[in-house]
Design a protein around this motif. Sequence first.
Motif, PDB file in Angstrom:
ATOM      1  N   ILE A  34      51.630  35.126  34.889  1.00  0.00           N
ATOM      2  CA  ILE A  34      50.598  36.168  35.020  1.00  0.00           C
ATOM      3  C   ILE A  34      50.686  37.099  33.806  1.00  0.00           C
ATOM      4  CG2 ILE A  34      49.782  38.115  36.391  1.00  0.00           C
ATOM      5  CD1 ILE A  34      50.817  36.670  38.861  1.00  0.00           C
ATOM      6  N   PRO A  35      49.584  37.273  33.093  1.00  0.00           N
ATOM      7  CA  PRO A  35      49.633  38.126  31.896  1.00  0.00           C
ATOM      8  C   PRO A  35      49.799  39.597  32.269  1.00  0.00           C
ATOM      9  CG  PRO A  35      47.382  37.378  32.311  1.00  0.00           C
ATOM     10  CD  PRO A  35      48.257  36.693  33.305  1.00  0.00           C
ATOM     11  N   PRO A  36      50.208  40.427  31.301  1.00  0.00           N
ATOM     12  CA  PRO A  36      50.355  41.857  31.576  1.00  0.00           C
ATOM     13  C   PRO A  36      48.995  42.469  31.909  1.00  0.00           C
ATOM     14  CG  PRO A  36      51.019  41.344  29.301  1.00  0.00           C
ATOM     15  CD  PRO A  36      50.603  40.078  29.955  1.00  0.00           C
ATOM     16  N   GLY A  37      48.976  43.429  32.807  1.00  0.00           N
ATOM     17  CA  GLY A  37      47.741  44.091  33.209  1.00  0.00           C
ATOM     18  C   GLY A  37      47.054  43.389  34.359  1.00  0.00           C
ATOM     19  N   VAL A  38      47.574  42.222  34.779  1.00  0.00           N
ATOM     20  CA  VAL A  38      47.006  41.478  35.907  1.00  0.00           C
ATOM     21  C   VAL A  38      48.072  41.450  36.998  1.00  0.00           C
ATOM     22  CG1 VAL A  38      46.104  39.261  36.682  1.00  0.00           C
ATOM     23  CG2 VAL A  38      45.571  40.085  34.388  1.00  0.00           C
ATOM     24  N   GLU A  39      47.659  41.716  38.238  1.00  0.00           N
ATOM     25  CA  GLU A  39      48.605  41.726  39.351  1.00  0.00           C
ATOM     26  C   GLU A  39      48.032  40.954  40.522  1.00  0.00           C
ATOM     27  OE1 GLU A  39      49.957  45.572  40.531  1.00  0.00           O
ATOM     28  OE2 GLU A  39      50.276  46.234  38.482  1.00  0.00           O
TER      29      GLU A  39
END
Length: 157
Positions: A34-39
């Motif tokens: 999961i890339p940063p800024g995505v949860e």
Amino acid sequence: MDPRPTYTITTAETHQTPAYLQHRPTPPMPLHEIPPGVELVTLPSGIRTLAYTQPTPPPMSAAPPAQPVPAWAKTTALLVPTTGFGIGAAGVGLSYAAPGLIAMSQALWAAVALIATGGAAAAALVRRCRRPVPTQITQNITATGFFGRANGTIHHH
């Protein structure tokens, strides 16, 4: 009577959530990908999905402690009124001295004019008092032929 038409409000039929929106037991992709800024978020309907989220701001710390005022700032703050009053006093003094300054400038111009006329008069007097020396000029010119070049000499005696 109200001329506007009346409308009946009805609610949409409840239907089953499509299969692609139903609850998944695992996230759509591995957590380490999961890339940063995505949860992974859970929607109000209970569906878990990936979504872009706003970064949470760091918690606000207490106000920074008050810094003491530097010595140069205190000195400057104390000198500003003094400088202002000094400039004001100089302006008042010049306004009182203005008539005298005008008279002095006129006296200086008169002195300059006196010196200039005195110098011109002295030059005229010296020129007049000198004995004129008679000047004798001798000129010799020679030329050869009808269109020949002329040569000459001038002698001051």
